[in-house]
Design a protein around this motif. Structure first.
Motif, PDB file in Angstrom:
ATOM      1  N   ALA A  97       1.113   1.308  10.020  1.00 18.01           N
ATOM      2  CA  ALA A  97       0.030   1.530   9.060  1.00 18.01           C
ATOM      3  C   ALA A  97      -1.320   1.568   9.773  1.00 18.01           C
ATOM      4  O   ALA A  97      -2.204   2.364   9.412  1.00 18.01           O
ATOM      5  CB  ALA A  97       0.039   0.438   7.996  1.00 18.01           C
ATOM      6  N   ARG A 148      -1.689   4.916  11.423  1.00 18.08           N
ATOM      7  CA  ARG A 148      -1.986   5.952  10.420  1.00 18.08           C
ATOM      8  C   ARG A 148      -3.451   5.863   9.983  1.00 18.08           C
ATOM      9  O   ARG A 148      -4.096   6.891   9.720  1.00 18.08           O
ATOM     10  CB  ARG A 148      -1.052   5.817   9.227  1.00 18.08           C
ATOM     11  N   SER A 158      -0.193  -0.455   3.698  1.00 22.50           N
ATOM     12  CA  SER A 158      -0.641   0.938   3.723  1.00 22.50           C
ATOM     13  C   SER A 158      -1.847   1.017   4.648  1.00 22.50           C
ATOM     14  O   SER A 158      -2.473  -0.001   4.963  1.00 22.50           O
ATOM     15  CB  SER A 158      -1.046   1.379   2.315  1.00 22.50           C
ATOM     16  N   PRO A 159      -2.215   2.206   5.101  1.00 27.50           N
ATOM     17  CA  PRO A 159      -3.401   2.321   5.955  1.00 27.50           C
ATOM     18  C   PRO A 159      -4.653   1.712   5.322  1.00 27.50           C
ATOM     19  O   PRO A 159      -5.427   1.036   6.003  1.00 27.50           O
ATOM     20  CB  PRO A 159      -3.536   3.829   6.162  1.00 27.50           C
TER      21      PRO A 159
END
Length: 303
Positions: free
Chosen positions: A102, A105, A167-168
């Motif tokens: 993550a 990303r 998540s990023p």
């Protein structure tokens, strides 16, 4: 297998699909006992050596360290605690990999000119991340006289756990929160975060009362119905100081709450809001709404 029913080291290695060097290593460690030596001094292994070597290879393929393999072989089975330890280790490594993915990303999505700064920000967070920096941040803010039990309850409520499925965006929020908590801590910011002057109130009484007020405020937010959260909120401050909740007290409480509304704390709650799980109350936001409701009430009565 040679005519005497014993394996040579080369035959045993070929049978298990490993190198002679590997067999020799396990033999020297005592994991693979020799049955005899040839007249020329070469190692010979008994009929059960192949099964034992295959088991060793399987355990090592599961990433068990050699000392753990020795324990398994000594006990003639895989102890449950060994499996539990390995599962915890694998879980930790998977969490680290998910976090790193993550983070990468997040860097990939970042504009080129900001990538170096973001890399420094993300790289400052260990993988998998922990909450030690956030805990230290709050321990510097909470009143000295607060009991250990209440401190633990507060920390459980104000310190978000790192996202299990990062998540990023959430990795970036956590990294920013980690940087905020780890950075320079102005003394003024710490003093402004104190709800009341030291020695002027009973901290445990205040924080226990606030916990009840936040619970009511959260229920009001979910249901849209008034449940007495504001009255409970003000009563917590009054009870902590040993006074009654009166209109004058409410007017005097507004500037006290304003002094505690520091830029540092507002920034903390803004970053932390996205990190709490679904349904988890964000106490900073509830506190802000109750403070605003009190200010609105006091201003309305002043008209």
């Amino acid at each position: 297998m040679v005519s005497d029913g014993l394996w040579s080291i080369g035959e045993l290695a070929a049978g298990a699909g490993v190198t002679v060097k590997t067999v020799r290593y396990y033999s020297d460690r005592g994991l693979l006992p020799e049955a005899a030596r040839s007249s020329g001094g070469h190692r010979r292994y008994g009929p059960g050596a192949l099964d034992r070597l295959l088991l060793i290879r399987s355990l090592r393929a599961l990433d068990l360290p050699v000392p753990e393999v020795e324990r398994v072989l000594d006990r003639d089975g895989v102890p449950a605690e060994v499996l539990a330890d390995r599962l915890r280790d694998v879980g930790s490594r998977l969490a680290a990999l998910r976090w790193q993915e993550a983070a990468l990303r997040s860097l990939q999505e970042c504009p080129d000119g900001e990538r170096a700064d973001r890399a420094r920000l993300l790289g400052a967070v260990p993988a998998p991340p922990g909450t030690d920096a956030l805990v230290r941040f709050w321990r510097r803010i909470l009143p000295v006289g607060l009991s250990g039990r209440t401190v633990s309850l507060v920390l459980d409520s104000v310190v978000p756990q790192p996202p299990v499925e990062p998540s990023p965006a959430r990795v970036l929020d956590f990294a920013r929160l980690h940087a905020l908590a780890s950075g320079p801590f102005p003394g003024a910011a710490c003093r402004s975060a104190q709800p009341l002057p030291e020695g002027a109130y009973r901290p445990d009484v205040l924080y226990e009362g606030l916990a009840e007020a936040y619970a009511l405020a959260g229920a009001e937010e979910r249901t849209g119905r008034t449940g007495g959260a504001l009255d409970c909120f003000v009563s917590a401050y009054a009870a902590a100081q040993g006074v009654r909740d009166t209109p004058d007290f409410r007017r005097g409480l507004v500037p006290v709450l304003d002094r505690g509304d520091s830029v540092l704390i507002r920034r903390y709650w803004k970053l932390a809001a996205s990190l709490f799980g679904p349904g988890e109350p964000v106490l900073g936001l509830l506190h802000h709404r109750l403070s605003a409701a009190l200010r609105h009430e006091v201003d309305g009565h002043a008209v």
